[in-house]
Design a protein around this motif. Sequence first.
Motif, PDB file in Angstrom:
ATOM      1  N   THR A  93       0.760  -1.339  -0.037  1.00 35.45           N
ATOM      2  CA  THR A  93      -0.121   0.022  -0.055  1.00 35.45           C
ATOM      3  C   THR A  93       0.571   1.214   0.078  1.00 35.45           C
ATOM      4  N   GLU A  94       0.720   2.281  -0.656  1.00 36.58           N
ATOM      5  CA  GLU A  94       1.216   3.307  -0.973  1.00 36.58           C
ATOM      6  C   GLU A  94       0.339   4.455  -0.881  1.00 36.58           C
ATOM      7  N   ILE A  95       0.638   5.767   0.124  1.00 41.86           N
ATOM      8  CA  ILE A  95      -0.435   6.172   0.772  1.00 41.86           C
ATOM      9  C   ILE A  95       0.371   7.303  -0.400  1.00 41.86           C
ATOM     10  N   LEU A  96      -1.086   8.158  -1.418  1.00 38.16           N
ATOM     11  CA  LEU A  96      -1.221   9.097  -2.029  1.00 38.16           C
ATOM     12  C   LEU A  96      -0.926  10.164  -1.499  1.00 38.16           C
ATOM     13  N   ARG A  97      -2.433  10.376  -0.389  1.00 37.07           N
ATOM     14  CA  ARG A  97      -2.369  11.509   0.079  1.00 37.07           C
ATOM     15  C   ARG A  97      -3.468  11.508   1.574  1.00 37.07           C
ATOM     16  N   CYS A  98      -3.450  12.179   2.158  1.00 37.44           N
ATOM     17  CA  CYS A  98      -3.829  11.660   3.751  1.00 37.44           C
ATOM     18  C   CYS A  98      -4.484  12.745   4.390  1.00 37.44           C
ATOM     19  N   ALA A  99      -5.372  13.566   4.261  1.00 36.36           N
ATOM     20  CA  ALA A  99      -5.997  14.834   5.257  1.00 36.36           C
ATOM     21  C   ALA A  99      -7.761  14.557   5.214  1.00 36.36           C
ATOM     22  N   LEU A 100      -7.909  16.151   6.579  1.00 32.51           N
ATOM     23  CA  LEU A 100      -8.767  15.962   7.349  1.00 32.51           C
ATOM     24  C   LEU A 100      -9.984  17.060   5.976  1.00 32.51           C
ATOM     25  N   SER A 101     -10.567  16.443   5.016  1.00 35.62           N
ATOM     26  CA  SER A 101     -11.330  17.417   4.327  1.00 35.62           C
ATOM     27  C   SER A 101     -12.435  17.707   4.560  1.00 35.62           C
ATOM     28  N   THR A 102     -13.535  18.221   3.556  1.00 39.35           N
ATOM     29  CA  THR A 102     -15.292  18.478   3.538  1.00 39.35           C
ATOM     30  C   THR A 102     -14.994  17.929   2.465  1.00 39.35           C
ATOM     31  N   LEU A 103     -16.361  17.095   2.971  1.00 40.36           N
ATOM     32  CA  LEU A 103     -16.862  16.450   1.871  1.00 40.36           C
ATOM     33  C   LEU A 103     -17.729  17.259   0.645  1.00 40.36           C
ATOM     34  N   PRO A 104     -17.140  16.308  -0.611  1.00 38.77           N
ATOM     35  CA  PRO A 104     -18.418  16.830  -1.074  1.00 38.77           C
ATOM     36  C   PRO A 104     -20.053  17.039  -1.579  1.00 38.77           C
ATOM     37  N   ASP A 105     -19.944  17.934  -2.005  1.00 39.21           N
ATOM     38  CA  ASP A 105     -21.722  18.956  -1.374  1.00 39.21           C
ATOM     39  C   ASP A 105     -22.752  16.992  -2.800  1.00 39.21           C
ATOM     40  N   THR A 106     -22.114  17.243  -3.712  1.00 35.30           N
ATOM     41  CA  THR A 106     -22.349  15.525  -4.797  1.00 35.30           C
ATOM     42  C   THR A 106     -22.778  14.715  -3.628  1.00 35.30           C
ATOM     43  N   LEU A 107     -21.389  14.451  -3.199  1.00 38.27           N
ATOM     44  CA  LEU A 107     -21.388  13.235  -2.720  1.00 38.27           C
ATOM     45  C   LEU A 107     -22.519  13.007  -1.504  1.00 38.27           C
ATOM     46  N   ALA A 108     -21.839  14.170  -0.604  1.00 35.89           N
ATOM     47  CA  ALA A 108     -22.876  14.011   0.569  1.00 35.89           C
ATOM     48  C   ALA A 108     -24.380  13.988   0.281  1.00 35.89           C
ATOM     49  N   GLN A 109     -24.707  14.445  -0.784  1.00 37.53           N
ATOM     50  CA  GLN A 109     -26.624  14.445  -0.579  1.00 37.53           C
ATOM     51  C   GLN A 109     -26.186  12.548  -1.562  1.00 37.53           C
ATOM     52  N   GLN A 110     -25.612  11.813  -1.992  1.00 39.18           N
ATOM     53  CA  GLN A 110     -25.724  10.683  -3.073  1.00 39.18           C
ATOM     54  C   GLN A 110     -25.479   9.764  -1.547  1.00 39.18           C
ATOM     55  N   LEU A 111     -24.723  10.500  -0.162  1.00 38.98           N
ATOM     56  CA  LEU A 111     -24.167   9.285   0.586  1.00 38.98           C
ATOM     57  C   LEU A 111     -26.183   9.097   1.814  1.00 38.98           C
ATOM     58  N   HIS A 120     -11.989  12.206   6.756  1.00 40.41           N
ATOM     59  CA  HIS A 120     -10.588  12.191   6.777  1.00 40.41           C
ATOM     60  C   HIS A 120     -10.767  11.166   5.277  1.00 40.41           C
ATOM     61  N   GLU A 121     -10.045  11.675   4.417  1.00 43.51           N
ATOM     62  CA  GLU A 121      -9.681  11.985   2.518  1.00 43.51           C
ATOM     63  C   GLU A 121      -8.190  10.739   2.154  1.00 43.51           C
ATOM     64  N   LEU A 122      -8.656   9.603   2.441  1.00 44.06           N
ATOM     65  CA  LEU A 122      -7.648   8.857   2.226  1.00 44.06           C
ATOM     66  C   LEU A 122      -7.503   8.431   0.152  1.00 44.06           C
ATOM     67  N   LYS A 123      -6.115   8.981  -0.553  1.00 46.06           N
ATOM     68  CA  LYS A 123      -6.481   8.634  -1.636  1.00 46.06           C
ATOM     69  C   LYS A 123      -4.836   6.397  -1.686  1.00 46.06           C
ATOM     70  N   THR A 124      -4.632   5.986  -1.824  1.00 44.65           N
ATOM     71  CA  THR A 124      -3.692   4.964  -1.924  1.00 44.65           C
ATOM     72  C   THR A 124      -3.547   4.012  -3.013  1.00 44.65           C
ATOM     73  N   ARG A 125      -2.517   3.614  -3.502  1.00 46.83           N
ATOM     74  CA  ARG A 125      -2.091   2.547  -4.505  1.00 46.83           C
ATOM     75  C   ARG A 125      -2.173   1.436  -4.180  1.00 46.83           C
ATOM     76  N   ARG A 126      -2.822   0.288  -4.762  1.00 44.74           N
ATOM     77  CA  ARG A 126      -1.959  -0.976  -4.138  1.00 44.74           C
ATOM     78  C   ARG A 126      -1.567  -1.259  -5.475  1.00 44.74           C
ATOM     79  N   LEU A 127      -0.265  -2.421  -4.747  1.00 45.84           N
ATOM     80  CA  LEU A 127       0.537  -2.649  -5.658  1.00 45.84           C
ATOM     81  C   LEU A 127       0.973  -4.270  -4.880  1.00 45.84           C
TER      82      LEU A 127
END
Length: 232
Positions: A93-111, A120-127
């Motif tokens: 697992t490679e961590i590309l980004r890890c940060a606190l963020s605000t959920l996008p409005d469109t995604l908040a509505q969807q969920l 917590h927004e985490l982006k990973t790359r798996r190898l």
Amino acid sequence: MALYRKIATQLRDEIITQYSAGDLLPPESRLADRFSVNRHTVRRAIDELVQDGLVRRYQGLGCKIVQTPIDYALHDRAAFSHNLNQIGLGLETEILRCALSTLPDTLAQQLDVAPGTRVHELKTRRLIEGEPVCLIRHYLFGLPEDGLDAFDGGSLHQFLRDQWSLDLRRGTTRLRARMPTFEECSQLSITRGVPVMEVHTRNLCHRTGQLREFSIARSRSDLFEYSVEPKP
């Protein structure tokens, strides 16, 4: 049938019966001599095999046989690393980004969560064996601000169990195939001709049923086949 397609058909049968993953095809010049054609015809035949996902071209190396697609079961166990380990595949697992963020409005509505929800927004790359196979974007709900500070790779869901006693199970899952972006091509080491399979998953707390993670996984279609397991 065009000559190059006849050659592609014969090579396809030989790949299935005589080659293993990682083997190299003979050089184009040798194949051209064998089939008594020019190299352009051989190249078109190999193009067919590349489009089929059977071989990949490597600059300076040649054409390598692609491994058999990974049969990945979509069941209620949500952990990507665990599921691959169960079929004998080690995962990095490679961590590309890890940060606190605000959920996008469109995604908040969807969920169906409140606008402005902090996650917590985490982006990973798996190898697998150093080869990139999947990109995953995780949105994690309800963790303290330092909830992922100690995460440095490996299985995210195992970390959540060990660190926060949070056991997740798969909720709803949506799949779609699409062509990759230029950035995804770079990160996954694929060409624009190889589709990605995009999997959207809601992961729920096993104890309460509350949404605790939403993930978007983009995996290489030449390396993964997904199977859906019915609930017992």
